[in-house]
Design a protein around this motif. Structure first.
Motif, mmCIF file in Angstrom:
data_model
loop_
_atom_site.group_PDB
_atom_site.id
_atom_site.type_symbol
_atom_site.label_atom_id
_atom_site.label_comp_id
_atom_site.label_asym_id
_atom_site.label_seq_id
_atom_site.Cartn_x
_atom_site.Cartn_y
_atom_site.Cartn_z
ATOM 1 N N ARG A 1 51.980 40.677 33.334
ATOM 2 C CA ARG A 1 51.797 40.219 34.526
ATOM 3 C C ARG A 1 50.248 40.503 35.004
ATOM 4 N N LEU A 2 49.884 41.933 35.015
ATOM 5 C CA LEU A 2 48.485 42.212 35.241
ATOM 6 C C LEU A 2 47.357 41.643 34.234
ATOM 7 N N ASN A 3 47.819 41.446 32.894
ATOM 8 C CA ASN A 3 46.866 40.917 32.145
ATOM 9 C C ASN A 3 46.717 39.449 32.539
ATOM 10 N N ARG A 4 47.723 38.737 32.676
ATOM 11 C CA ARG A 4 47.751 37.253 32.922
ATOM 12 C C ARG A 4 46.781 37.117 34.253
ATOM 13 N N LEU A 5 46.751 38.116 35.104
ATOM 14 C CA LEU A 5 45.985 37.899 36.608
ATOM 15 C C LEU A 5 44.595 38.335 36.254
ATOM 16 N N GLY A 6 44.144 38.883 35.082
ATOM 17 C CA GLY A 6 42.977 39.417 34.884
ATOM 18 C C GLY A 6 42.830 41.020 35.381
ATOM 19 N N VAL A 7 43.848 41.597 35.802
ATOM 20 C CA VAL A 7 43.442 43.082 36.205
ATOM 21 C C VAL A 7 43.684 43.951 35.063
ATOM 22 N N VAL A 8 42.620 44.695 35.141
ATOM 23 C CA VAL A 8 42.516 45.813 34.079
ATOM 24 C C VAL A 8 43.738 46.983 34.387
ATOM 25 N N SER A 9 44.582 47.384 33.320
ATOM 26 C CA SER A 9 45.403 48.387 33.449
ATOM 27 C C SER A 9 45.477 49.454 32.496
ATOM 28 N N THR A 10 45.911 50.814 32.758
ATOM 29 C CA THR A 10 46.194 51.798 31.735
ATOM 30 C C THR A 10 47.387 51.841 31.743
ATOM 31 N N ALA B 1 47.174 50.374 37.775
ATOM 32 C CA ALA B 1 45.987 49.232 38.135
ATOM 33 C C ALA B 1 45.424 49.557 39.250
ATOM 34 N N ILE B 2 44.263 49.164 39.503
ATOM 35 C CA ILE B 2 43.567 49.126 40.706
ATOM 36 C C ILE B 2 43.743 47.918 41.663
ATOM 37 N N GLU B 3 44.174 48.161 42.709
ATOM 38 C CA GLU B 3 44.273 47.030 43.718
ATOM 39 C C GLU B 3 42.978 46.407 44.142
ATOM 40 N N PRO B 4 42.880 45.148 43.767
ATOM 41 C CA PRO B 4 41.276 44.620 43.801
ATOM 42 C C PRO B 4 40.685 44.590 45.085
ATOM 43 N N VAL B 5 41.251 44.835 46.246
ATOM 44 C CA VAL B 5 40.531 44.502 47.539
ATOM 45 C C VAL B 5 40.255 46.038 48.172
ATOM 46 N N SER B 6 41.411 46.954 48.338
ATOM 47 C CA SER B 6 41.116 48.062 48.913
ATOM 48 C C SER B 6 40.885 49.163 47.909
ATOM 49 N N GLY B 7 40.836 49.184 46.520
ATOM 50 C CA GLY B 7 40.721 49.969 45.474
ATOM 51 C C GLY B 7 41.684 51.114 45.400
ATOM 52 N N ASP C 1 44.988 36.962 50.920
ATOM 53 C CA ASP C 1 45.735 36.415 49.811
ATOM 54 C C ASP C 1 45.557 37.375 48.588
ATOM 55 N N ALA C 2 44.381 37.839 48.222
ATOM 56 C CA ALA C 2 44.118 38.456 47.074
ATOM 57 C C ALA C 2 45.132 39.611 47.023
ATOM 58 N N THR C 3 45.487 40.377 48.017
ATOM 59 C CA THR C 3 46.452 41.723 47.890
ATOM 60 C C THR C 3 47.793 41.069 47.632
ATOM 61 N N MET C 4 48.130 39.812 48.587
ATOM 62 C CA MET C 4 49.372 39.383 48.299
ATOM 63 C C MET C 4 49.718 38.839 47.073
ATOM 64 N N ARG C 5 48.753 38.433 46.411
ATOM 65 C CA ARG C 5 48.852 37.872 44.771
ATOM 66 C C ARG C 5 48.916 39.223 43.771
ATOM 67 N N PHE C 6 48.168 40.041 44.229
ATOM 68 C CA PHE C 6 48.255 41.203 43.304
ATOM 69 C C PHE C 6 49.725 41.814 43.180
ATOM 70 N N PHE C 7 50.286 41.921 44.551
ATOM 71 C CA PHE C 7 51.659 42.423 44.623
ATOM 72 C C PHE C 7 52.830 41.493 44.033
ATOM 73 N N THR C 8 52.575 40.277 44.514
ATOM 74 C CA THR C 8 53.791 39.356 44.068
ATOM 75 C C THR C 8 53.306 38.819 42.548
ATOM 76 N N GLU C 9 52.232 38.578 42.235
ATOM 77 C CA GLU C 9 52.116 37.872 40.722
ATOM 78 C C GLU C 9 51.973 38.907 39.765
ATOM 79 N N ALA C 10 51.387 40.093 40.218
ATOM 80 C CA ALA C 10 50.871 41.111 39.190
ATOM 81 C C ALA C 10 52.161 42.261 39.000
ATOM 82 N N LEU C 11 52.647 42.502 40.261
ATOM 83 C CA LEU C 11 53.595 43.582 40.318
ATOM 84 C C LEU C 11 55.100 43.225 40.656
#
Length: 306
Positions: free
Chosen positions: A74-83, A91-97, A155-165
């Motif tokens: 899911r993280l990959n589909r959203l374009g979020v780099v993960s280890t 992964a790093i939350e894209p807004v708050s870091g 919106d970005a934080t919600m997308r991270f938690f719902t679509e990625a996590l």
């Protein structure tokens, strides 16, 4: 759902020793090096040094490696780099870091607590004095329930938690916030639109409304400046609450009687406006609850050279 709880919160504060002492008073068990355990959740809080108060890491529990693989996909589909490691995906939350660590961890199996008997009109459930009156032991939180984060891009934080996590939306506070869950609890994260990214509060489960009140009373004895808001009952989530403030400026909440949403139960999110988005009954929230007094300092700190 795959996810099943928050494992821990790591908060950064400039005054570690004072903050550690506060959470020891709050009823968490200090096991050394700024780490705390709850009665049933294991290690659930870490206090670390930072130039200003902030959320450093949020842990989310899953069952197995298949859950980790789904999270990574899911993280990959959203374009979020993960280890990835064998037991966690970070992964790093894209807004708050802050870092979100999705990790294999055991589910919390809570020991059932007998319902507190309360007398009512035409209903006698107890004799003698009420249990809450005769309790003498300290109030010790059972588990970490949720945390609340302010974000400059809701919106970005919600997308991270719902679509990625894989979190689910339980309810909304107008266009200003969303209650998100990764367990059967009504919410484990509340994301709030804010002028600055910050940790608003952490929330800790106790047995009942009596222990919400007893815990707060003990914390305020000799420290009236710790009071923020309470006693009251929220509408979203339905829980009783009392909020206090730690020495770094983070709020901490004792809560009991949270709405639960089993995975096979149909739940339709509602949108709450105005006061209903904040509480059902109790004193009105102080302005500092909605806009903490140090927001200006936090904005300055986040934009200062590192």
């Amino acid at each position: 759902m795959g996810t099943h709880r928050l494992t821990r919160v790591t908060m950064g504060v400039p005054n570690v020793a004072e903050t550690v002492a506060y959470y020891a008073d709050f009823g968490l068990t200090h096991v050394g090096d700024g780490s705390f355990t709850t009665l049933e959740g294991g290690e659930q809080l870490r206090v670390r040094h930072a130039p200003y108060r902030q959320l450093l890491e949020l842990g989310v529990g899953v069952d197995d490696t298949d859950d980790l693989a789904r999270t990574a996909a899911r993280l990959n589909r959203l374009g979020v780099v993960s280890t990835e490691s064998g037991t966690a995906v970070c992964a790093i939350e894209p807004v708050s870091g802050f870092t979100v660590r999705v990790e294999i961890s055991p589910r919390i199996t809570q020991r059932p607590v007998l319902a507190t008997p309360y007398n009512g009109p035409g209903r006698i459930e107890r004799s003698g004095r009420a249990p809450g009156v005769v309790r003498t032991g300290p109030v010790l939180p059972k588990k970490l329930g949720h945390c609340v984060v302010g974000t400059t891009d809701l919106d970005a934080t919600m997308r991270f938690f719902t679509e990625a996590l894989g979190f689910k939306v339980s309810d909304y506070i107008g266009h200003k916030g969303a209650f998100l869950r990764c367990s059967v609890d009504h919410h484990n994260v509340l994301a709030l639109a804010a002028p600055v990214n910050f940790l608003h509060h952490t929330s800790w489960q106790v047995d009942d409304i009596d222990d919400v009140g007893r815990g707060a009373a003990a914390m305020l004895n000799g420290h009236p400046d710790r009071h923020v808001w309470g006693l009251g009952r929220h509408h979203a989530g339905s829980n009783f609450f009392w909020y206090l403030k730690d020495p770094a400026g983070n709020f901490s909440e004792y809560y009991s009687d949270m709405d639960c949403v089993p995975e096979d139960e149909i739940w339709t999110p509602e949108v709450f406006e105005g006061a209903q988005g904040l509480f059902s009954w109790g004193p009105p929230p102080p302005p500092s609850f909605l806009e903490p007094d140090d927001l200006g300092a936090l904005m300055t700190g986040q934009h200062s050279p590192k």
